[in-house]
Design a protein around this motif. Structure first.
Motif, PDB file in Angstrom:
ATOM      1  N   SER A 346      -9.357  -6.866  -4.591  1.00 50.34           N
ATOM      2  CA  SER A 346      -8.542  -6.862  -5.479  1.00 50.34           C
ATOM      3  C   SER A 346      -9.728  -6.598  -6.440  1.00 50.34           C
ATOM      4  O   SER A 346     -11.097  -7.731  -6.596  1.00 50.34           O
ATOM      5  N   ASP A 347      -9.981  -6.202  -7.159  1.00 52.85           N
ATOM      6  CA  ASP A 347     -11.246  -5.253  -8.181  1.00 52.85           C
ATOM      7  C   ASP A 347     -10.225  -5.035  -9.848  1.00 52.85           C
ATOM      8  O   ASP A 347     -10.117  -3.954  -9.991  1.00 52.85           O
ATOM      9  N   THR A 348     -11.253  -5.522  -9.888  1.00 55.42           N
ATOM     10  CA  THR A 348     -11.107  -6.149 -11.647  1.00 55.42           C
ATOM     11  C   THR A 348     -11.274  -5.257 -12.705  1.00 55.42           C
ATOM     12  O   THR A 348     -10.851  -4.690 -13.717  1.00 55.42           O
ATOM     13  N   THR A 349     -12.640  -4.375 -11.597  1.00 52.87           N
ATOM     14  CA  THR A 349     -13.131  -3.222 -13.002  1.00 52.87           C
ATOM     15  C   THR A 349     -12.485  -1.866 -12.648  1.00 52.87           C
ATOM     16  O   THR A 349     -11.981  -2.037 -13.627  1.00 52.87           O
ATOM     17  N   SER A 350     -12.085  -1.583 -11.543  1.00 53.92           N
ATOM     18  CA  SER A 350     -10.585   0.016 -11.373  1.00 53.92           C
ATOM     19  C   SER A 350      -9.539  -0.720 -11.290  1.00 53.92           C
ATOM     20  O   SER A 350      -8.697  -0.232 -11.640  1.00 53.92           O
ATOM     21  N   GLY A 351      -9.239  -2.586 -11.132  1.00 51.95           N
ATOM     22  CA  GLY A 351      -7.152  -2.698 -11.537  1.00 51.95           C
ATOM     23  C   GLY A 351      -6.408  -2.378  -9.867  1.00 51.95           C
ATOM     24  O   GLY A 351      -5.672  -2.957  -9.689  1.00 51.95           O
ATOM     25  N   ARG A 352      -7.697  -2.712  -8.985  1.00 47.73           N
ATOM     26  CA  ARG A 352      -7.335  -1.254  -7.813  1.00 47.73           C
ATOM     27  C   ARG A 352      -6.806  -3.323  -6.934  1.00 47.73           C
ATOM     28  O   ARG A 352      -7.723  -3.823  -7.040  1.00 47.73           O
ATOM     29  N   LEU A 353      -5.579  -3.249  -6.215  1.00 46.99           N
ATOM     30  CA  LEU A 353      -5.820  -4.041  -5.889  1.00 46.99           C
ATOM     31  C   LEU A 353      -4.160  -3.566  -4.464  1.00 46.99           C
ATOM     32  O   LEU A 353      -3.960  -3.019  -4.507  1.00 46.99           O
ATOM     33  N   LEU A 354      -4.620  -4.982  -3.199  1.00 46.42           N
ATOM     34  CA  LEU A 354      -3.666  -4.800  -2.581  1.00 46.42           C
ATOM     35  C   LEU A 354      -3.075  -6.485  -1.943  1.00 46.42           C
ATOM     36  O   LEU A 354      -4.224  -6.571  -1.961  1.00 46.42           O
ATOM     37  N   ALA A 355      -2.039  -6.455  -2.160  1.00 48.13           N
ATOM     38  CA  ALA A 355      -1.265  -8.352  -1.530  1.00 48.13           C
ATOM     39  C   ALA A 355      -0.221  -7.216  -0.225  1.00 48.13           C
ATOM     40  O   ALA A 355       0.465  -6.834  -0.806  1.00 48.13           O
ATOM     41  N   LEU A 356      -0.211  -8.065   0.144  1.00 46.06           N
ATOM     42  CA  LEU A 356       0.590  -8.300   1.962  1.00 46.06           C
ATOM     43  C   LEU A 356       1.041  -9.262   1.350  1.00 46.06           C
ATOM     44  O   LEU A 356       0.727 -10.459   1.480  1.00 46.06           O
ATOM     45  N   TYR A 357       2.524  -9.584   2.167  1.00 50.04           N
ATOM     46  CA  TYR A 357       3.777 -10.359   1.819  1.00 50.04           C
ATOM     47  C   TYR A 357       4.254 -10.959   3.287  1.00 50.04           C
ATOM     48  O   TYR A 357       4.697  -9.922   4.408  1.00 50.04           O
ATOM     49  N   ARG A 358       3.670 -12.073   3.908  1.00 48.51           N
ATOM     50  CA  ARG A 358       4.853 -12.592   5.202  1.00 48.51           C
ATOM     51  C   ARG A 358       5.965 -12.860   5.122  1.00 48.51           C
ATOM     52  O   ARG A 358       5.779 -14.302   4.120  1.00 48.51           O
ATOM     53  N   ARG A 359       7.062 -13.183   5.931  1.00 48.64           N
ATOM     54  CA  ARG A 359       7.955 -14.181   5.788  1.00 48.64           C
ATOM     55  C   ARG A 359       7.969 -14.270   7.598  1.00 48.64           C
ATOM     56  O   ARG A 359       7.958 -13.939   8.514  1.00 48.64           O
ATOM     57  N   GLN A 360       8.237 -15.841   7.870  1.00 49.31           N
ATOM     58  CA  GLN A 360       7.671 -15.975   9.093  1.00 49.31           C
ATOM     59  C   GLN A 360       6.416 -15.544   9.588  1.00 49.31           C
ATOM     60  O   GLN A 360       5.869 -15.713   9.651  1.00 49.31           O
ATOM     61  N   ASP A 361       7.117 -14.424  10.593  1.00 48.14           N
ATOM     62  CA  ASP A 361       5.741 -14.346  12.069  1.00 48.14           C
ATOM     63  C   ASP A 361       6.470 -12.489  11.745  1.00 48.14           C
ATOM     64  O   ASP A 361       5.435 -12.064  12.112  1.00 48.14           O
ATOM     65  N   ARG A 362       6.415 -12.641  10.547  1.00 45.87           N
ATOM     66  CA  ARG A 362       6.664 -10.768  10.398  1.00 45.87           C
ATOM     67  C   ARG A 362       6.272 -10.174   8.215  1.00 45.87           C
ATOM     68  O   ARG A 362       5.828 -10.985   8.179  1.00 45.87           O
ATOM     69  N   LEU A 363       4.976  -9.338   8.662  1.00 37.91           N
ATOM     70  CA  LEU A 363       5.405  -8.499   7.963  1.00 37.91           C
ATOM     71  C   LEU A 363       5.967  -8.626   7.273  1.00 37.91           C
ATOM     72  O   LEU A 363       7.439  -7.452   7.561  1.00 37.91           O
ATOM     73  N   VAL A 364       6.034  -8.670   5.397  1.00 36.98           N
ATOM     74  CA  VAL A 364       8.270  -8.430   4.982  1.00 36.98           C
ATOM     75  C   VAL A 364       7.629  -7.077   4.018  1.00 36.98           C
ATOM     76  O   VAL A 364       8.909  -6.778   3.395  1.00 36.98           O
ATOM     77  N   ALA A 365       6.135  -7.371   3.152  1.00 35.81           N
ATOM     78  CA  ALA A 365       6.495  -5.954   1.900  1.00 35.81           C
ATOM     79  C   ALA A 365       4.861  -5.767   1.406  1.00 35.81           C
ATOM     80  O   ALA A 365       4.104  -6.840   2.179  1.00 35.81           O
ATOM     81  N   ALA A 366       4.536  -4.883   0.941  1.00 37.23           N
ATOM     82  CA  ALA A 366       3.121  -4.895   0.671  1.00 37.23           C
ATOM     83  C   ALA A 366       2.871  -4.188  -0.613  1.00 37.23           C
ATOM     84  O   ALA A 366       3.412  -3.582  -0.975  1.00 37.23           O
ATOM     85  N   LEU A 367       2.074  -4.726  -1.541  1.00 42.46           N
ATOM     86  CA  LEU A 367       1.923  -3.958  -3.083  1.00 42.46           C
ATOM     87  C   LEU A 367       0.792  -3.707  -3.568  1.00 42.46           C
ATOM     88  O   LEU A 367      -0.793  -4.379  -2.522  1.00 42.46           O
ATOM     89  N   GLY A 368       1.040  -2.866  -3.582  1.00 45.91           N
ATOM     90  CA  GLY A 368      -0.732  -2.210  -4.546  1.00 45.91           C
ATOM     91  C   GLY A 368      -0.450  -1.780  -5.949  1.00 45.91           C
ATOM     92  O   GLY A 368      -0.015  -1.762  -6.525  1.00 45.91           O
ATOM     93  N   ILE A 369      -2.022  -2.029  -6.481  1.00 44.81           N
ATOM     94  CA  ILE A 369      -2.563  -1.466  -7.896  1.00 44.81           C
ATOM     95  C   ILE A 369      -3.636   0.148  -7.136  1.00 44.81           C
ATOM     96  O   ILE A 369      -4.034  -0.759  -7.019  1.00 44.81           O
ATOM     97  N   ALA A 370      -2.950   1.024  -7.960  1.00 51.48           N
ATOM     98  CA  ALA A 370      -3.713   2.052  -7.796  1.00 51.48           C
ATOM     99  C   ALA A 370      -4.655   2.535  -5.641  1.00 51.48           C
ATOM    100  O   ALA A 370      -5.111   2.403  -6.160  1.00 51.48           O
ATOM    101  N   ASN A 371      -3.427   1.954  -5.297  1.00 51.17           N
ATOM    102  CA  ASN A 371      -3.735   1.609  -3.889  1.00 51.17           C
ATOM    103  C   ASN A 371      -2.512   2.632  -3.066  1.00 51.17           C
ATOM    104  O   ASN A 371      -2.067   2.474  -2.246  1.00 51.17           O
ATOM    105  N   VAL A 372      -2.598   3.851  -3.973  1.00 52.56           N
ATOM    106  CA  VAL A 372      -0.500   4.764  -2.827  1.00 52.56           C
ATOM    107  C   VAL A 372      -0.787   4.595  -1.495  1.00 52.56           C
ATOM    108  O   VAL A 372      -0.030   4.671  -0.589  1.00 52.56           O
ATOM    109  N   GLY A 373      -2.731   4.870  -1.304  1.00 54.55           N
ATOM    110  CA  GLY A 373      -2.460   6.075   0.353  1.00 54.55           C
ATOM    111  C   GLY A 373      -2.315   4.534   1.202  1.00 54.55           C
ATOM    112  O   GLY A 373      -1.276   5.087   1.721  1.00 54.55           O
ATOM    113  N   LYS A 374      -2.662   3.705   0.711  1.00 52.93           N
ATOM    114  CA  LYS A 374      -2.372   2.476   2.026  1.00 52.93           C
ATOM    115  C   LYS A 374      -1.056   1.921   1.487  1.00 52.93           C
ATOM    116  O   LYS A 374      -0.341   1.658   2.890  1.00 52.93           O
ATOM    117  N   VAL A 375      -1.035   1.985   0.407  1.00 53.52           N
ATOM    118  CA  VAL A 375       0.570   1.659   0.152  1.00 53.52           C
ATOM    119  C   VAL A 375       1.757   2.708   1.593  1.00 53.52           C
ATOM    120  O   VAL A 375       2.781   2.133   1.736  1.00 53.52           O
TER     121      VAL A 375
END
Lengths: 401, 66
Positions: A346-375
């Motif tokens: 999370s970088d408030t200067t560039s706005g870049r963000l990456l968040a991961l979402y867990r449901r039970q023991d699994r990764l179920v989603a990823a959210l990126g802002i200005a972060n297409v490569g990682k998405v």
């Protein structure tokens, strides 16, 4: 053997269904019905280039594929009823007609609040909605209130700020918090604040006041927001009213099986379709552009298939994006009912963000802002139904590399 | 065959990269990268998938090339 197919709904899902039918070799009679008078057009620019007045309507007409030359377009006439057993459609102009196969892609309608039927108060779904909003935003001294912090409201807020218009956003929790979680919602609220939006959280719009035209919005905390333009972005209702008594199962959408089949010879796709996505173990509708493309195609293939096995279940990994303030927000996967959100970057200067979402023991989603490569990387990882602990481990590995 | 990319429209959503992993990639600055200048019929399904899901309608296939 299908000799005639009707596609009810002339937007993205319906268009992709029609394209897929022709590309899959269906040569019979193909009729596309739409309640709007326009040929299929693209909705994402409505809240952006169209609302800002940068593009005219001609710019968003969807590409005319040669394979659709032999299609009958019946536009500007709403379907008003269906008998599922005989696959007979009824229309607002009194016409009725039966088909061997039907694709239902009638979309959804924005919710309104009572007492909002006055000049200056808008919803945003159709081209005509967007043109009306554009005209109001172009009024000298326009002040905008955005009611609801979902993505339609956020994009309109960003468009209005780029025009120099004062904007107040009114949201009960935090922007998009019910799907993305409070922590991400707060970060999105901060992004809007950095761009000059007056974000009011934990309040509701209670009254829309004005004499013939909106003048102010009265909030639940007793305050008033001066605004002559308001946009209601408080969600949509699937367009199933015309299907009451049709024989189809309706419950917050058309209930389909895992292959998008709603009844023999009838499939549904897009915002109106609710189906079990076995990949995520959830029965839901998905209101995204990407889903309209993919589900329209899948439903069309299902309609032509001899059996469910021939086409298989529809198990997409949802993909959503929103463009605001020059930043691209993307969500891959399903954040629905998540147990944990981990903010990884999370970088408030560039706005870049990456968040991961867990449901039970699994990764179920990823959210990126200005972060297409990682998405994109997480989108590929989601294909493997990854364990959460492995996903987090792979991330640490990537960061170390 | 080859892709024609309208670079004014492309803004690096990356959706196409998932559909056509042998033909397209995205770099760390969110720029689209063409991996294969030309491709044969065996990759046409990938290419058509990429065209279909591009939210900016920036991709077309030039069937006369290569």
């Amino acid at each position: 053997m299908m000799r005639s197919i009707a596609v009810v709904g002339a937007s993205l899902a319906g268009l992709n269904a029609a394209l897929t039918l022709r590309n899959a070799g269906f040569t019979g009679r193909l009729v596309v019905f739409g309640d709007e008078p326009h040929m299929p057009y693209d909705r994402p620019p409505l809240s952006k280039e169209i609302a800002r007045g940068e593009w005219g309507p001609d710019k968003i007409v969807l590409r005319r594929e040669p394979v659709l030359d032999d299609v009958e377009w019946r536009l500007g006439v709403a379907a008003t009823g269906l008998d599922a057993a005989s696959r007979t459609l009824h229309f607002a102009d009194g016409a009725e007609e039966s088909f061997d196969g039907i694709v239902i892609a009638t979309g959804a309608t924005p919710r309104r609040l009572v007492g909002t039927e006055q000049a200056g108060v808008h919803v945003l779904r159709s081209l005509d909605d967007a043109l009306a909003l554009k005209r109001d935003l172009a009024r000298p001294g326009a002040r905008l209130a955005v009611v609801g912090g979902g993505f339609v409201g956020q994009e309109v807020a960003a468009s209005a700020r780029s025009l120099g218009i004062p904007v107040t956003m009114i949201e009960a929790v935090a922007p998009a918090a019910h799907v993305l979680g409070n922590e991400v919602g707060d970060l999105i609220a901060d992004m809007h604040r950095r761009n000059g939006v007056d974000v009011r959280l934990a309040v509701a719009a209670e009254a829309f006041e004005g004499d013939g035209r909106l003048a102010s919005v009265h909030l639940s905390d007793g305050s008033r927001v001066a605004a002559d333009v308001a946009v209601l972005g408080i969600g949509v209702t699937p367009n199933t009213g015309w299907l009451e008594g049709s024989g189809l199962a309706l419950d917050n959408g058309i209930l389909c099986d895992e292959t998008c089949l709603a009844a023999p010879g009838i499939v549904a796709a897009g915002d109106v379709a609710r189906w079990p996505n076995h990949r995520f173990g959830e029965l839901r509708r998905v209101e995204h552009w990407d889903n309209a493309v993919r589900q329209g195609a899948h439903a069309a293939r299902r309609l032509l298939a001899a059996s469910a096995e021939d086409v298989g279940p529809y198990t997409p990994i949802p993909w959503f994006w929103s463009d605001q303030y020059g930043l691209k927000i993307q969500v891959v996967g399903s954040t629905f009912g998540h147990d944990e959100v981990r903010i990884v970057e999370s970088d408030t200067t560039s706005g870049r963000l990456l968040a991961l979402y867990r449901r039970q023991d699994r990764l179920v989603a990823a959210l990126g802002i200005a972060n297409v490569g990682k998405v994109v990387r997480y989108r590929r990882l989601l294909d493997t139904d990854p364990l959460w602990k492995d996903s987090v481990a792979s991330l640490e590995h990537n960061d170390a590399a | 065959m080859k892709f024609n990319v309208d670079w004014d429209l492309c803004d690096g959503n990356g959706v196409c990269v998932i559909e056509a992993p042998d033909l397209l990639d995205i770099d760390d600055d969110s720029n689209l990268v063409i991996l294969a200048e030309t491709f044969g019929a065996d990759k046409l399904a990938q290419a058509e998938g990429a065209v279909r899901v591009c939210p900016k309608h920036a991709l077309t296939i030039d069937r006369s090339a290569g």
